[in-house]
Design an enzyme around this catalytic site. Structure first.
Site, PDB file in Angstrom:
ATOM      1  N   TRP A  24     -28.450 -10.114 -23.101  1.00 24.42           N
ATOM      2  CA  TRP A  24     -27.849  -8.786 -23.217  1.00 24.42           C
ATOM      3  C   TRP A  24     -27.010  -8.655 -24.476  1.00 24.42           C
ATOM      4  O   TRP A  24     -26.997  -7.595 -25.119  1.00 24.42           O
ATOM      5  CB  TRP A  24     -27.049  -8.463 -21.961  1.00 24.42           C
ATOM      6  CG  TRP A  24     -27.911  -8.513 -20.734  1.00 24.42           C
ATOM      7  CD1 TRP A  24     -27.843  -9.396 -19.694  1.00 24.42           C
ATOM      8  CD2 TRP A  24     -29.036  -7.668 -20.449  1.00 24.42           C
ATOM      9  NE1 TRP A  24     -28.838  -9.148 -18.785  1.00 24.42           N
ATOM     10  CE2 TRP A  24     -29.581  -8.100 -19.214  1.00 24.42           C
ATOM     11  CE3 TRP A  24     -29.627  -6.587 -21.110  1.00 24.42           C
ATOM     12  CZ2 TRP A  24     -30.689  -7.482 -18.643  1.00 24.42           C
ATOM     13  CZ3 TRP A  24     -30.738  -5.974 -20.534  1.00 24.42           C
ATOM     14  CH2 TRP A  24     -31.249  -6.424 -19.317  1.00 24.42           C
ATOM     15  N   ASP A  56     -18.938  -5.833 -22.689  1.00 24.54           N
ATOM     16  CA  ASP A  56     -19.907  -5.431 -21.675  1.00 24.54           C
ATOM     17  C   ASP A  56     -19.553  -6.202 -20.412  1.00 24.54           C
ATOM     18  O   ASP A  56     -19.726  -7.417 -20.333  1.00 24.54           O
ATOM     19  CB  ASP A  56     -21.319  -5.782 -22.151  1.00 24.54           C
ATOM     20  CG  ASP A  56     -22.398  -5.468 -21.110  1.00 24.54           C
ATOM     21  OD1 ASP A  56     -22.057  -5.044 -19.998  1.00 24.54           O
ATOM     22  OD2 ASP A  56     -23.582  -5.659 -21.435  1.00 24.54           O
ATOM     23  N   LYS A 109     -24.139  -3.521 -10.152  1.00 28.61           N
ATOM     24  CA  LYS A 109     -23.809  -4.881  -9.708  1.00 28.61           C
ATOM     25  C   LYS A 109     -22.631  -4.837  -8.721  1.00 28.61           C
ATOM     26  O   LYS A 109     -22.759  -5.214  -7.569  1.00 28.61           O
ATOM     27  CB  LYS A 109     -23.435  -5.766 -10.892  1.00 28.61           C
ATOM     28  CG  LYS A 109     -24.289  -5.600 -12.129  1.00 28.61           C
ATOM     29  CD  LYS A 109     -25.656  -6.220 -12.017  1.00 28.61           C
ATOM     30  CE  LYS A 109     -26.350  -6.207 -13.370  1.00 28.61           C
ATOM     31  NZ  LYS A 109     -27.689  -6.755 -13.342  1.00 28.61           N
TER      32      LYS A 109
END
Length: 361
Positions: free
Chosen positions: A102, A172, A196
Site C-alpha cells: 500500500w 495511512d 477494517k
C-alpha cells in the site's frame, strides 16, 4: 443462525451489536417511515446522523479543534492521489517510507504528480520489518513524510511513530485506526478506509490539520480539493449515508466497550494468543514479521510446506473459520483480528492451530 468465525482482511467483521442495531431501524429510522439509506442527505434527520458520526470520532480519538474531519468516498486508494494533488506543491518533495504494497501504491500515485523520494524501505527483506529512517535525511524542501501505520499483507505495524519532524507527517491508518491510543497531534493528516475497524466499505475518514488546507489550489478539480469537503461538512455531494450511519454505530459500540484504551487491551490479548502459538510451535508455524514489527491487526504466518498450508486452510474452512488465506501476492496464512473480532473467536483459532500441529505430528 450460526455466525462465521470471520478473519477476513477487509471488508472485515462488524460488531454484532452494530448489525443488530441497524436491523432494528432497517425499515423505519427514527419514525420516518424510511430506512437511513432512503433519507435525503439534506434532511435534518440525516444531518444528525452525519454530525453524530463526526462528533463521536472526535471524542474517541481526542481530535483537536484545529483539525477537520472529512467523510469521503473512493477509499484510501483515492487518497494516494488527493494527498500529493493537494499538498505536494511546486518545488516540494513527497517523502515516503515503504513498508508494503500500500505504501508502494501511494508512492506510485505521487510520482505522477510531483517529485518524490524514499526515506527508507524494507522491500529487500520482503517487508518483514518496519525500517528506521534518519530525520536528517528528510529533504529541506519536503512537503510531507508519508507512512502506512499497519501493513495488512505482510503483518507489520509501526510500534511507535516518528516524532520531532519539522515537516507534516501523513499516515495511512486504514487497518489499525481505533485499535490503540493515538496522539493525533503527531500527525498533520490521517486517512483511513472504513472497512477494517470503522464500518463497511464505502466511507473514507480524513483527519487533516486546518492549516494544511491552505495548500490546496483553487485550480484543482472540485471533488479532489480538500477545501470543497471541509467547507461543506463533507456534504458537497451525496455522501454514503448508510455507511456513515454504520460508522456512527461502530463508534458508539467503541464507546460502550470502554473506548480506545479498552479496545487496545483486548487487541493485545488477541494478538498474544496467536503469536504465542506461533512462537511455541518449534518452527511449525513461522511468522512473516520480525518480532519487533509484528502487527496486532494482521497475524501472518506460513507452514513448513505449501501442501500443509493448503490442508490447514481446508480444515479451517470446514471448522467454520473464514478468511485465513494469505494475500494472493505472498501466499501462506493470515488472521485479521480487527476490533470486532472477539477474543473468544481468536481463542478458538489458537486452539485449532495447536490441534492441527498435533494432528500432523
Amino acid at each position: 443462525m450460526n455466525r462465521a468465525l470471520n478473519f477476513n482482511a477487509g471488508p472485515a467483521a462488524l460488531p454484532e451489536w452494530v448489525l443488530e442495531e441497524a436491523k432494528k431501524t432497517w425499515m423505519d429510522f427514527n419514525h420516518t417511515g424510511m430506512s437511513v439509506m432512503e433519507l435525503s442527505h439534506r434532511s435534518k434527520t440525516y444531518d444528525d446522523v452525519h454530525n453524530e458520526a463526526i462528533t463521536r470520532l472526535r471524542n474517541l480519538l481526542s481530535i483537536p479543534d484545529n483539525y477537520e474531519v472529512l467523510l469521503l468516498q473512493g477509499g484510501a486508494s483515492l487518497q494516494f492521489t488527493m494527498i500529493p494533488m493537494n499538498i505536494l506543491t511546486e518545488g516540494k518533495v513527497g517523502a515516503y517510507v515503504l513498508t508494503g504494497s500500500w505504501s508502494q501504491k501511494a508512492l506510485k500515485e505521487a510520482e505522477k504528480l510531483g517529485e518524490t523520494t524514499v526515506l527508507a524501505s524494507s522491500k529487500d527483506s520482503n517487508y518483514t520489518f518496519i525500517p528506521e529512517f534518519d530525520k536528517n535525511t528528510i529533504p529541506e524542501n519536503a512537503a510531507y513524510v508519508h507512512i502506512t501505520s499497519n501493513n495488512t499483507i505482510y503483518g507489520t505495524e509501526w510500534q511507535d511513530f516518528p516524532e520531532g519532524l519539522t515537516v507534516p507527517l501523513v499516515a495511512d491508518m486504514s487497518s489499525d485506526i481505533l485499535s490503540r491510543p493515538l496522539n493525533v497531534e503527531q500527525f498533520d493528516l490521517i486517512y483511513a478506509g472504513a472497512q477494517k475497524n470503522l464500518g463497511p466499505s464505502g466511507v473514507t475518514v480524513v483527519i487533516i490539520k486546518k492549516d494544511l488546507l491552505e495548500r490546496s489550489s483553487d485550480n484543482l478539480p472540485t471533488m479532489l480539493n480538500y477545501n470543497t469537503h471541509a467547507k461543506s461538512n463533507s456534504l458537497f455531494n451525496t455522501p454514503p449515508t448508510l455507511g456513515i450511519y454504520l460508522l456512527s454505530l461502530v463508534l458508539k459500540w467503541a464507546e460502550n466497550v470502554g473506548g480506545v484504551e479498552a479496545i487496545a487491551k483486548i487487541n493485545q490479548q488477541k494478538a498474544q494468543l496467536l503469536y504465542d502459538v506461533i512462537d511455541g510451535s518449534d518452527g511449525f508455524y513461522k511468522g512473516h514479521a520480525e518480532k519487533d514489527s509484528r502487527s496486532k491487526m494482521n497475524v501472518t504466518f506460513t507452514l513448513p510446506t505449501d501442501e500443509l498450508s493448503k490442508d490447514f486452510l481446508n480444515q479451517a474452512k470446514e471448522a467454520g473459520f473464514v478468511g485465513l488465506n494469505g494475500h494472493r501476492s505472498v501466499g501462506g496464512c493470515r488472521a485479521s483480528i480487527y476490533n470486532a473480532v472477539s477474543l473468544e473467536n481468536v481463542s478458538q483459532l489458537a486452539e485449532f492451530m495447536k490441534k492441527f500441529q498435533q494432528q500432523v505430528k
